[in-house]
Write a protein that holds these residues in place. Sequence first.
Motif, PDB file in Angstrom:
ATOM      1  N   LEU A  84       0.844  -1.196   0.000  1.00  0.00           N
ATOM      2  CA  LEU A  84       0.000   0.000   0.000  1.00  0.00           C
ATOM      3  C   LEU A  84       0.877   1.243   0.000  1.00  0.00           C
ATOM      4  O   LEU A  84       1.873   1.308   0.722  1.00  0.00           O
ATOM      5  CB  LEU A  84      -0.895   0.034   1.235  1.00  0.00           C
ATOM      6  CG  LEU A  84      -2.024  -0.993   1.345  1.00  0.00           C
ATOM      7  CD1 LEU A  84      -2.623  -0.922   2.748  1.00  0.00           C
ATOM      8  CD2 LEU A  84      -3.094  -0.720   0.302  1.00  0.00           C
ATOM      9  N   PHE A  85       0.472   2.237  -0.780  1.00  0.00           N
ATOM     10  CA  PHE A  85       1.195   3.508  -0.811  1.00  0.00           C
ATOM     11  C   PHE A  85       0.205   4.674  -0.835  1.00  0.00           C
ATOM     12  O   PHE A  85      -0.822   4.627  -1.513  1.00  0.00           O
ATOM     13  CB  PHE A  85       2.081   3.613  -2.060  1.00  0.00           C
ATOM     14  CG  PHE A  85       3.338   2.794  -2.005  1.00  0.00           C
ATOM     15  CD1 PHE A  85       4.549   3.355  -1.649  1.00  0.00           C
ATOM     16  CD2 PHE A  85       3.293   1.440  -2.295  1.00  0.00           C
ATOM     17  CE1 PHE A  85       5.707   2.598  -1.606  1.00  0.00           C
ATOM     18  CE2 PHE A  85       4.450   0.660  -2.257  1.00  0.00           C
ATOM     19  CZ  PHE A  85       5.653   1.241  -1.902  1.00  0.00           C
ATOM     20  N   THR A  86       0.544   5.711  -0.096  1.00  0.00           N
ATOM     21  CA  THR A  86      -0.127   6.992  -0.238  1.00  0.00           C
ATOM     22  C   THR A  86       0.923   8.010  -0.641  1.00  0.00           C
ATOM     23  O   THR A  86       2.099   7.889  -0.258  1.00  0.00           O
ATOM     24  CB  THR A  86      -0.842   7.405   1.067  1.00  0.00           C
ATOM     25  OG1 THR A  86      -1.657   8.555   0.820  1.00  0.00           O
ATOM     26  CG2 THR A  86       0.133   7.732   2.184  1.00  0.00           C
ATOM     27  N   TYR A  87       0.526   8.995  -1.419  1.00  0.00           N
ATOM     28  CA  TYR A  87       1.472   9.971  -1.974  1.00  0.00           C
ATOM     29  C   TYR A  87       1.062  11.364  -1.493  1.00  0.00           C
ATOM     30  O   TYR A  87       0.241  12.041  -2.132  1.00  0.00           O
ATOM     31  CB  TYR A  87       1.467   9.894  -3.501  1.00  0.00           C
ATOM     32  CG  TYR A  87       1.790   8.515  -4.023  1.00  0.00           C
ATOM     33  CD1 TYR A  87       3.101   8.125  -4.263  1.00  0.00           C
ATOM     34  CD2 TYR A  87       0.779   7.576  -4.240  1.00  0.00           C
ATOM     35  CE1 TYR A  87       3.402   6.842  -4.726  1.00  0.00           C
ATOM     36  CE2 TYR A  87       1.068   6.297  -4.696  1.00  0.00           C
ATOM     37  CZ  TYR A  87       2.380   5.937  -4.936  1.00  0.00           C
ATOM     38  OH  TYR A  87       2.664   4.663  -5.385  1.00  0.00           O
ATOM     39  N   PRO A  88       1.610  11.804  -0.366  1.00  0.00           N
ATOM     40  CA  PRO A  88       1.174  13.089   0.205  1.00  0.00           C
ATOM     41  C   PRO A  88       1.342  14.267  -0.741  1.00  0.00           C
ATOM     42  O   PRO A  88       0.518  15.187  -0.728  1.00  0.00           O
ATOM     43  CB  PRO A  88       2.076  13.245   1.444  1.00  0.00           C
ATOM     44  CG  PRO A  88       2.523  11.859   1.774  1.00  0.00           C
ATOM     45  CD  PRO A  88       2.636  11.148   0.463  1.00  0.00           C
ATOM     46  N   VAL A  89       2.407  14.241  -1.561  1.00  0.00           N
ATOM     47  CA  VAL A  89       2.642  15.326  -2.516  1.00  0.00           C
ATOM     48  C   VAL A  89       2.621  14.730  -3.916  1.00  0.00           C
ATOM     49  O   VAL A  89       3.365  13.788  -4.211  1.00  0.00           O
ATOM     50  CB  VAL A  89       3.988  16.027  -2.262  1.00  0.00           C
ATOM     51  CG1 VAL A  89       4.134  17.236  -3.193  1.00  0.00           C
ATOM     52  CG2 VAL A  89       4.112  16.469  -0.818  1.00  0.00           C
ATOM     53  N   LYS A  90       1.791  15.251  -4.750  1.00  0.00           N
ATOM     54  CA  LYS A  90       1.638  14.737  -6.111  1.00  0.00           C
ATOM     55  C   LYS A  90       2.986  14.674  -6.817  1.00  0.00           C
ATOM     56  O   LYS A  90       3.742  15.651  -6.837  1.00  0.00           O
ATOM     57  CB  LYS A  90       0.674  15.636  -6.885  1.00  0.00           C
ATOM     58  CG  LYS A  90       0.228  15.090  -8.230  1.00  0.00           C
ATOM     59  CD  LYS A  90      -0.807  16.034  -8.846  1.00  0.00           C
ATOM     60  CE  LYS A  90      -1.311  15.513 -10.180  1.00  0.00           C
ATOM     61  NZ  LYS A  90      -2.118  14.287 -10.017  1.00  0.00           N
ATOM     62  N   SER A  91       3.322  13.506  -7.370  1.00  0.00           N
ATOM     63  CA  SER A  91       4.531  13.249  -8.158  1.00  0.00           C
ATOM     64  C   SER A  91       5.810  13.151  -7.329  1.00  0.00           C
ATOM     65  O   SER A  91       6.882  12.964  -7.898  1.00  0.00           O
ATOM     66  CB  SER A  91       4.720  14.303  -9.270  1.00  0.00           C
ATOM     67  OG  SER A  91       4.554  13.704 -10.536  1.00  0.00           O
TER      68      SER A  91
END
Length: 488
Positions: A84-91
């Motif tokens: 699982l991954f979340t990306y707090p800042v786009k890109s």
Amino acid sequence: MAAITALIRHYLEYLSKPGMILSVLGLVLPFILVAYFDTNPASPRKAVRIPGCLRLGLQSRSNLEDQFERRSLSNDGQPTVKALFTYPVKSCRGVELTASEVQATGLNFDRLFTFAQLTSTSKQAEQTLGNASGVSEEWDHQWRFITQREFPRLALLETELWLPDPRNKPAIPAHKARSRSRLDAESSQSRSRSRSRGNTLELERGRKDSDAPEVTSWVANGGCLLLRFPFEPDINPFGIRTETVTLQIPLVPTPQRQEAQNYKREELIIWKGCPLALNVTNEISAINLEKLKYFLGISNPLALFRVDEHSLRPVSRCLPQGTPAGTYKVGFADAFAVNLMSLASVRATDDELPDEADAKSKLDARRFRANIYVTGIQAFEEDHWKTIHLGHQINGHSFSASSTTAEYQVACRTARCKVPNVNPDTGEKDRNEPYTTLGRTRKVDEGAYPHPCLGMQMIPRFRTGIVQVGDTISVSETGEHCCEKMFK
């Protein structure tokens, strides 16, 4: 002249003796090593602690560590969450998780922030002055989001999430703190018999407000986002001037923090949308902002924006049948709330890469920036999923194995651009692969043409849920997909 030449030769011979060279190295080398290990980003970092907060996510071995081993795919027909991954800042780099809460807008903290540059477009306007007429050139200045497509070194910006420690006692609610400070100030003023004394109290109250917990406390501001990147100036002998720059941004800034830091709500262009977003750039010092621009290779003004929950973009395509317009909304995600990908599909794509490709036999699934990576199925099997059940819904603040499963609408395939051409470890963008191979093998959706597709876009059909590594996926509906054009 001959004497000077002989003297220079004598000193050169003296300084070139092994004993003298070792002596010089013994004096200079310790200073070089100290400077190197103190500033080089590859050296062990000093521990960072955010007062009152705990760091979220995996901090040791990644669940994708064995992704290149075929036996790790376990094609047993039972789809299972591998990572699982979340990306707090786009890109920017993601945060790997063992579990995550999922809202209608996606995984918690996913694409909560984005960097943007100020772009200028020319427009011609007719101008009339008295009896004379002509054409004047005017400019539109707009903030536009940026990604690894244009600035591949975004892949090197590390992110950390620090959340308030639930073991700590809750702080005084902000509104009560404000009421208390206001009553204290009014009481003091009522006892004052002098205007000058009253003015002094007002100044003191202003200073206290700027130091109030709702302004300065990370806990009161919902925790902290840490951003790190290595900055290396042009002149940098032995790399000793390289430094790791760390930025700290509040996750859920209070109104008091927003006022103190002079946040602004501004329009931000994301694809065809133009939502209002919170400009939080004042949280970054001017010198660090310039270093970041230099690191990324950006010449235009650069800003950091946070999602404004009151100005989300409605999704208008690939919705479940009978869904009213405006039902599903997203923040800074490209189009849909949750992205799912099968590791078997990544390995199958790797097999198709040409032998000379740098990524051959080591195509990293992280290039595709999915939220949920799945094993247990054949390559591209997820292409035909329509409705799945994964994890559980949350009722109140708890869930159990007997609670209602969480349903997702698998809206469409993920149309791919050239972001996967960026190596997530080096920030370098390959000119061709894997995009060229995907274009040859994965133009499987007429609606997405001319783009290739890999992975699936999903819409949560619940208010709040939870997903964990190891969860199994139940596929309740399959069928064919046809991608529709992005936001209308």
